[in-house]
Structure formats: C-alpha cells, structure tokens
Design a protein around this motif. Structure first.
Motif, PDB file in Angstrom:
ATOM      1  N   ALA A 122      15.952   7.382  18.116  1.00 23.11           N
ATOM      2  CA  ALA A 122      17.224   7.156  17.439  1.00 23.11           C
ATOM      3  C   ALA A 122      17.471   8.196  16.355  1.00 23.11           C
ATOM      4  CB  ALA A 122      17.249   5.749  16.840  1.00 23.11           C
ATOM      5  N   LEU A 123      16.438   8.534  15.596  1.00 24.77           N
ATOM      6  CA  LEU A 123      16.593   9.535  14.534  1.00 24.77           C
ATOM      7  C   LEU A 123      16.869  10.916  15.113  1.00 24.77           C
ATOM      8  CD1 LEU A 123      13.804   8.353  12.078  1.00 24.77           C
ATOM      9  CD2 LEU A 123      16.257   8.394  11.621  1.00 24.77           C
ATOM     10  N   GLU A 124      16.175  11.254  16.168  1.00 20.13           N
ATOM     11  CA  GLU A 124      16.422  12.561  16.785  1.00 20.13           C
ATOM     12  C   GLU A 124      17.823  12.631  17.381  1.00 20.13           C
ATOM     13  OE1 GLU A 124      11.884  13.954  17.950  1.00 20.13           O
ATOM     14  OE2 GLU A 124      13.039  12.800  19.421  1.00 20.13           O
ATOM     15  N   ALA A 125      18.285  11.534  17.970  1.00 22.50           N
ATOM     16  CA  ALA A 125      19.647  11.504  18.504  1.00 22.50           C
ATOM     17  C   ALA A 125      20.683  11.646  17.393  1.00 22.50           C
ATOM     18  CB  ALA A 125      19.872  10.204  19.274  1.00 22.50           C
ATOM     19  N   ALA A 126      20.322  11.196  16.180  1.00 19.68           N
ATOM     20  CA  ALA A 126      21.229  11.315  15.034  1.00 19.68           C
ATOM     21  C   ALA A 126      21.138  12.681  14.360  1.00 19.68           C
ATOM     22  CB  ALA A 126      20.926  10.220  14.024  1.00 19.68           C
ATOM     23  N   GLY A 127      20.306  13.580  14.888  1.00 23.04           N
ATOM     24  CA  GLY A 127      20.231  14.941  14.370  1.00 23.04           C
ATOM     25  C   GLY A 127      19.127  15.196  13.369  1.00 23.04           C
ATOM     26  N   HIS A 128      18.232  14.254  13.192  1.00 17.73           N
ATOM     27  CA  HIS A 128      17.143  14.431  12.241  1.00 17.73           C
ATOM     28  C   HIS A 128      15.876  14.901  12.948  1.00 17.73           C
ATOM     29  CE1 HIS A 128      19.653  12.704   9.154  1.00 17.73           C
ATOM     30  NE2 HIS A 128      19.895  11.663   9.942  1.00 17.73           N
ATOM     31  N   LYS A 129      14.975  15.437  12.181  1.00 17.44           N
ATOM     32  CA  LYS A 129      13.716  15.926  12.724  1.00 17.44           C
ATOM     33  C   LYS A 129      12.641  14.867  12.504  1.00 17.44           C
ATOM     34  CE  LYS A 129      10.731  19.990  12.842  1.00 17.44           C
ATOM     35  NZ  LYS A 129      10.525  21.388  12.370  1.00 17.44           N
ATOM     36  N   VAL A 130      11.755  14.730  13.487  1.00 15.11           N
ATOM     37  CA  VAL A 130      10.670  13.757  13.386  1.00 15.11           C
ATOM     38  C   VAL A 130       9.362  14.438  13.775  1.00 15.11           C
ATOM     39  CG1 VAL A 130       9.774  11.525  14.131  1.00 15.11           C
ATOM     40  CG2 VAL A 130      12.253  11.879  13.992  1.00 15.11           C
ATOM     41  N   ILE A 131       8.381  14.340  12.890  1.00 20.84           N
ATOM     42  CA  ILE A 131       7.059  14.886  13.164  1.00 20.84           C
ATOM     43  C   ILE A 131       6.030  13.763  13.004  1.00 20.84           C
ATOM     44  CG2 ILE A 131       7.759  17.192  12.404  1.00 20.84           C
ATOM     45  CD1 ILE A 131       6.198  16.721   9.806  1.00 20.84           C
ATOM     46  N   ASP A 132       4.790  14.064  13.296  1.00 23.75           N
ATOM     47  CA  ASP A 132       3.715  13.084  13.121  1.00 23.75           C
ATOM     48  C   ASP A 132       3.164  13.158  11.709  1.00 23.75           C
ATOM     49  OD1 ASP A 132       3.997  12.394  15.775  1.00 23.75           O
ATOM     50  OD2 ASP A 132       2.310  13.621  16.468  1.00 23.75           O
ATOM     51  N   TRP A 133       2.829  11.988  11.169  1.00 21.21           N
ATOM     52  CA  TRP A 133       2.145  11.926   9.881  1.00 21.21           C
ATOM     53  C   TRP A 133       0.645  11.817  10.126  1.00 21.21           C
ATOM     54  CZ3 TRP A 133       3.040  12.659   4.839  1.00 21.21           C
ATOM     55  CH2 TRP A 133       2.085  12.212   3.910  1.00 21.21           C
ATOM     56  N   VAL A 134      -0.112  12.699   9.501  1.00 23.91           N
ATOM     57  CA  VAL A 134      -1.563  12.639   9.589  1.00 23.91           C
ATOM     58  C   VAL A 134      -2.062  11.763   8.443  1.00 23.91           C
ATOM     59  CG1 VAL A 134      -3.707  13.958   9.538  1.00 23.91           C
ATOM     60  CG2 VAL A 134      -1.651  14.949  10.604  1.00 23.91           C
ATOM     61  N   PRO A 135      -2.681  10.614   8.745  1.00 26.03           N
ATOM     62  CA  PRO A 135      -3.128   9.731   7.658  1.00 26.03           C
ATOM     63  C   PRO A 135      -4.213  10.396   6.826  1.00 26.03           C
ATOM     64  CG  PRO A 135      -4.026   9.008   9.755  1.00 26.03           C
ATOM     65  CD  PRO A 135      -3.042  10.096  10.075  1.00 26.03           C
ATOM     66  N   TYR A 136      -4.238  10.054   5.547  1.00 25.08           N
ATOM     67  CA  TYR A 136      -5.206  10.670   4.634  1.00 25.08           C
ATOM     68  C   TYR A 136      -6.279   9.668   4.230  1.00 25.08           C
ATOM     69  CZ  TYR A 136      -7.332  13.285   0.885  1.00 25.08           C
ATOM     70  OH  TYR A 136      -8.245  13.947   0.101  1.00 25.08           O
ATOM     71  N   GLU A 137      -7.452   9.787   4.751  1.00 26.46           N
ATOM     72  CA  GLU A 137      -8.649   9.045   4.333  1.00 26.46           C
ATOM     73  C   GLU A 137      -8.350   7.565   4.065  1.00 26.46           C
ATOM     74  OE1 GLU A 137     -11.162  10.905   1.461  1.00 26.46           O
ATOM     75  OE2 GLU A 137     -10.830  12.920   2.262  1.00 26.46           O
ATOM     76  N   SER A 138      -7.849   6.904   5.102  1.00 30.63           N
ATOM     77  CA  SER A 138      -7.429   5.509   4.945  1.00 30.63           C
ATOM     78  C   SER A 138      -8.578   4.584   4.552  1.00 30.63           C
ATOM     79  CB  SER A 138      -6.789   5.014   6.246  1.00 30.63           C
ATOM     80  OG  SER A 138      -5.654   5.780   6.567  1.00 30.63           O
ATOM     81  N   ALA A 139      -9.743   4.791   5.118  1.00 29.78           N
ATOM     82  CA  ALA A 139     -10.875   3.913   4.796  1.00 29.78           C
ATOM     83  C   ALA A 139     -11.237   4.021   3.325  1.00 29.78           C
ATOM     84  CB  ALA A 139     -12.076   4.266   5.672  1.00 29.78           C
ATOM     85  N   ARG A 140     -11.221   5.237   2.809  1.00 39.33           N
ATOM     86  CA  ARG A 140     -11.545   5.435   1.389  1.00 39.33           C
ATOM     87  C   ARG A 140     -10.484   4.796   0.505  1.00 39.33           C
ATOM     88  NH1 ARG A 140     -10.737  11.191  -1.276  1.00 39.33           N
ATOM     89  NH2 ARG A 140     -10.951  10.662  -3.479  1.00 39.33           N
ATOM     90  N   GLY A 141      -9.225   5.028   0.811  1.00 36.88           N
ATOM     91  CA  GLY A 141      -8.153   4.438   0.008  1.00 36.88           C
ATOM     92  C   GLY A 141      -8.168   2.928   0.050  1.00 36.88           C
ATOM     93  N   SER A 142      -8.419   2.357   1.228  1.00 39.26           N
ATOM     94  CA  SER A 142      -8.459   0.905   1.361  1.00 39.26           C
ATOM     95  C   SER A 142      -9.579   0.307   0.523  1.00 39.26           C
ATOM     96  CB  SER A 142      -8.639   0.532   2.836  1.00 39.26           C
ATOM     97  OG  SER A 142      -8.667  -0.864   3.000  1.00 39.26           O
ATOM     98  N   LYS A 143     -10.730   0.967   0.513  1.00 41.56           N
ATOM     99  CA  LYS A 143     -11.858   0.446  -0.273  1.00 41.56           C
ATOM    100  C   LYS A 143     -11.544   0.470  -1.766  1.00 41.56           C
ATOM    101  CE  LYS A 143     -16.851   0.701  -0.966  1.00 41.56           C
ATOM    102  NZ  LYS A 143     -16.746   0.348  -2.385  1.00 41.56           N
ATOM    103  N   ILE A 144     -10.932   1.548  -2.239  1.00 46.23           N
ATOM    104  CA  ILE A 144     -10.564   1.613  -3.659  1.00 46.23           C
ATOM    105  C   ILE A 144      -9.616   0.467  -4.009  1.00 46.23           C
ATOM    106  CG2 ILE A 144      -9.299   2.954  -5.383  1.00 46.23           C
ATOM    107  CD1 ILE A 144     -10.369   5.493  -3.964  1.00 46.23           C
ATOM    108  N   LEU A 145      -8.639   0.240  -3.155  1.00 41.68           N
ATOM    109  CA  LEU A 145      -7.640  -0.802  -3.409  1.00 41.68           C
ATOM    110  C   LEU A 145      -8.291  -2.183  -3.468  1.00 41.68           C
ATOM    111  CD1 LEU A 145      -4.530  -1.272  -3.672  1.00 41.68           C
ATOM    112  CD2 LEU A 145      -4.535  -1.733  -1.216  1.00 41.68           C
TER     113      LEU A 145
END
Length: 549
Positions: free
Chosen positions: A346-369
């Motif tokens: 839907a976003l691409e059809a509306a003229g926007h660009k979509v790329i992949d997000w590379v998650p950043y150290e989720s296990a480490r962040g989750s443990k801190i939280l």
C-alpha cells in the motif's frame, strides 16, 4: 475483619448494582459466543443512541456538539448506556460515574445555550479513564484489594486539563494487578475479555480501555504505557493508540506502580476508535500548557510544522519507511507477516519507499528493559499486596520469577547500560541514511504491535516489539490492518527457532483459536515526534484504505 475475597466481592456487587434494570441484558450471550462485537445493541439502545455511538470519528462528534446538532447530554447518555452494556459482555469497568457525568453534561449544555460557545476543544466529549488517573472524591484501586476505600483527594493533572478543555468523565476501566502484566485481570474485578474473541486477551495494562472502546462504549480513552500498555490493547481491539515520549503528557497526580522508577518512565496517552482522536487529544493537552501544572512536563506546544512533516521533507515528500519483519529473538505470528506485506504494498502504491529494518541487539535491549522493571526485586508489588493478603497474579507467577533486588550501585550501572544502548540504537537509526535515497534516515519504522496476536488468557507474551520504544523513548502509534483468517493464516512447518520464547510463540499459534482476532501494526518515530508520527500514521492508514478500494 473481612477477608480480601469478601472485600473484592462486595466491591464487585456495588459496581453491578449501578447498572439500571433497563440496561441489563435479559439473555446474555453464552460462553460459546466468542465474538460479541455484533451484539444487538439496538435491542436496548434508542436509534439516536446507536447513531451517536456508531459515529467512530471523534472529530465528527465534537463538530456536531459545537454546532448544537447534538447536545453533550445526549452524547454522554448514549455512551454511558453503551458502556454499561459492554461491561456485561466483557467485564471492562471498575468505576461507574454516570450521575457525575450527566451533571457535567448539563452544565456544558447550559453554557452553550446561554453563550453559543463551547468550553474548550473537547466540549462534551465523553472520555474514559484507565483505573490509575485520580479523580477527586472517587475511589481508586488500580487492581489492589488493599486499596479498596482509597478515595482520591484531587484530580490528576491530566484529568484536570482534559476537564478544563471540556471533556466529560463517566467511568474508569479495568487493569492488571499493579499494571505490571499484559492482561486486564486482578483479584477485585476479575478478567476482561477481548470482544472479538472472548477466549482471548484484551491486552494490558490498559486492557479495559481497549475492550470498552472496541465495543464502542467510548470514543476516546486515556491509558498508560510502560512497555506497550497503550499500544497492545489498542492493537488487540483494532483501534488507534499513541505512546508519546516521556513527559509530553502530564503524569503528575496519577497513581502508578513503582513510583520513583524514572529510568524508563510510564507515559499517558490516548486510545481511540478514530485516528484523528490521537491528534485531537494531543493538541488539547499541549494547548492546555501542562508545563505550568506538572514540574516535569515538557514545554512543547503543539507544533503544526512538525505535523506537516517539516523534518521529513515536507507535506508532499516521498517518505521512507523501514519494516521490522522479525526482531531476531521472537518471530511474530503468521498474520503479522501478511499485515506487513499488505502495508508495504500500500505504501509503495502511494509513492513511498519501503526498505527493511535491521533490528539492533534485541536480546540485549530486552534484558536491560526487564532488569529495570525488576530492579526492586518485586518489593513494590509485595508491599501493596500485603495490605490485604491477596495472592499475586500475572506472568511472573506463571514463570515463577524471583527477581534480584539490586543495590543502588547495581541500579546505577544498569541505568548506564541503558544510556549506552539507546545511543547505539540512535546511531543505528541514523546510519540508515545510506539506504533510504531521500537524504534522510528512515522516517519511521513499521513493526508488529506484538509477537502474538491477541493471545490465550494467562499467556506470557513477549513485549519487546513495543518495549524497545519505551527503552529508547520513541514515539509510536498503533493502527489496525486486518484480522486473523484461518483460511489464509495457516501455521507454518516447524523450523529453526531464535530462542525458547520464539518456539513457545510458534507452538501457541493455532489459526482457528485466533479467528477474528485483530492484527495491527505500529508506526514508530523518534523521541518527541508526536505530531510527525500522528501524521505519518494517517498517511499509512490512508494508503491501506486506498489499496482496498
């Protein structure tokens, strides 16, 4: 002395007694009826009541009252009635304030009749409140039996400012014990169910808000979010919800667990049946200048230029969204992949660009939280439970967790780890400028609202899809996309799993069990980007709707 269970039973009985006989459901749907969103409200409500409560758009409600087409009295009456019916279907309320609300509506109508003017931008709007926003003279328990009889001496700042802007309060909604697990369930009021499938959770901790608004018993409610507690209930009922950054909405005077824990503060924010409800709420709060009433509220007036995406190329610029498909610790259930693919197209059809997000150290962040949440070793909750002797509820009981009570030095070191992590996460976001093609880093992240669609009651869900926003203080909004359809959301074959929680999430997914459960996503921006996130969420929502025409 009465036992804790006797006190809880008396409180429930007093609440039930406030439902008048003409609003009681003669033949309530049995437990075999899972989806109660189609309950025939018109069998109890008048045609005008139905017309008002089926008007999902908050802006339309306000306009009709500001022009005199509808009165505050009839709008408030309609929502009071529908909310009391919703209570009988999903058990979502803790306080019923109909008389107080109708008296307030009468005052507003008299003012409008005498002057032709409204009182504030929220004139006549019924707003529901999570059971932690204090109202003068009203009991507040926050799910603790030992707090029965606790009468608030004054309004919380947020509540007072909403009143000053013309709002009407008519009830409060159910929460988990201590607000500290993701399902509205406690020893006083019991469990709130999801109106789309009563075998599933409404989410938490603002779960009563989600269930009530999901049954159109409120057009807009105020919840709080410490790890996803606005976004998850909004998502699980197919609503819109916003997690603002720290102190954008005043918290002063509201009750909370773990008071003094300021490494990852809880925030207040809106849940609504319409996307414009988010902006209406945030602008009304900002225009009330909360920094004059709450010593830590940020001096941030509503910024129309930010809403018009001044920092994102301007109103008509091509945006670049990044999709978080999988955070590397717990893959989201199958329906989320379908929702993400639909949103990308839907976003691409509306003229926007979509790329992949590379998650950043989720296990480490989750443990801190999680370590920050558990830093007191559970003492805060234990002290509150000891007032009545009530048992502990929640996922920590299920998991038999025994968190360590950190020393002051250990807690300081944990807070330092958090600061280092969020700086690294900021750098990770900024580095996406090399991939966007816009000359800017990614404008927003599109992510699942949870690893699970609304789960079975009592299931310990993984919260880092929302929790990393709390850790990094990113503004995030939830928007609905689709619902679980067993005919297309088949369970995939077993595969290699990221972790034990990933396998548990996979094992728990049975398509037929989750039939009709809403599937929602998040639009995540940066710190204090409330206006821009609301606008980008509107853009995503409009693109999805356009793609279905």
């Amino acid at each position: 002395m009465a036992s804790w269970s006797d006190k809880a039973a008396a409180k429930r009985a007093a609440l039930a007694a406030l439902i008048p006989s003409d609003l009681k459901i003669a033949s309530p749907p049995g437990p075999e009826v899972l989806n109660v969103t189609g309950f025939p409200f018109d069998s109890i409500l008048s045609p005008r009541d139905i017309e008002i409560t089926e008007t999902a758009d908050v802006g339309v409600l306000l306009k009709k009252m500001s022009t005199g087409e509808w009165t505050a009295t009839e709008v408030t009456s309609a929502y009071c009635k529908r909310a009391l019916i919703a209570q009988q279907l999903v058990n979502c309320l803790t306080e019923i304030l109909v008389d107080r609300a109708m008296a307030r509506a009468k005052e507003l109508d008299e003012h409008f009749k005498a002057t032709g003017k409204t009182i504030g931008p929220l004139h006549g709007l019924p707003i529901s409140l999570k059971d932690q926003l204090d109202l003068e003279g009203v009991e507040l328990t926050m799910g603790y039996v030992g707090w029965i009889g606790n009468i608030s001496k004054k309004n919380s700042v947020c509540a007072q400012l909403l009143l000053d802007q013309g709002a009407i309060f008519y009830l409060r909604t159910n929460v988990p014990q201590a607000l500290m697990f993701g399902e509205a369930d406690n020893n006083i009021f019991g469990r709130t169910s999801n109106p789309y499938n009563r075998d599933l959770t409404c989410g938490g901790s603002s779960g009563g808000e989600g269930a009530l608004i999901g049954l159109k018993g409120s057009p807009l409610g105020v919840g709080s979010d410490l790890g996803g507690s606005i976004r998850i209930p909004a998502a699980f009922q197919g609503l819109y919800g916003l997690r603002p950054s720290y102190n954008r909405v005043p918290y002063c005077g509201a009750t909370n667990s773990m008071l003094g824990q300021e490494a990852v503060p809880s925030v207040l924010g809106p849940l609504s049946s319409s996307i414009n409800g988010l902006g209406i709420f945030m602008k009304a709060i900002a225009d009330a200048q909360p920094w004059h009433h709450d010593p830590v509220a940020l001096r941030l007036p509503w910024n129309e230029a930010a809403y018009n995406l001044a920092d994102h190329g301007g109103e008509n610029a091509q945006l670049c969204f990044a999709i978080l498909w999988d955070d590397g610790v717990c893959a989201p259930m199958v329906p989320y992949a379908r929702a993400l693919k639909e949103t990308k197209a839907a976003l691409e059809a509306a003229g926007h660009k979509v790329i992949d997000w590379v998650p950043y150290e989720s296990a480490r962040g989750s443990k801190i939280l999680i370590d920050i949440y558990n830093a007191d070793g559970g003492e805060d909750i234990a002290r509150a439970r000891a007032l009545s002797g009530e048992p502990k509820l929640g996922w920590s009981s299920v998991l038999d967790a025994t968190p360590k009570h950190l020393s002051t030095y250990e807690y300081w070191q944990l807070c330092h780890q958090k600061t280092l992590f969020i700086k690294e996460h900021l750098d990770h976001w900024n580095a996406t400028v090399a991939a966007t093609g816009t000359g800017r880093p990614v404008d927003a992240i599109i992510a699942p609202a949870s690893a699970t669609v609304p789960s079975k009651h009592g299931y310990p869900a993984y919260i880092y899809y929302t929790g990393f926003c709390n850790l990094c203080d990113y503004t995030a909004a939830v928007f609905p996309v689709t619902a679980v359809d067993p005919s297309v959301d088949a369970k995939p074959a077993p595969h290699a799993f990221h972790s034990l929680v990933d396998k548990a999430n996979y094992d728990s997914y049975e398509p037929e069990m989750y039939r009709d459960a809403p599937v929602s996503l998040q639009c995540i921006g940066r710190k204090n980007e409330e206006e821009a996130v609301i606008r980008m969420t509107e853009i995503v929502d409009a693109a999805l709707k356009a793609s279905r025409k």
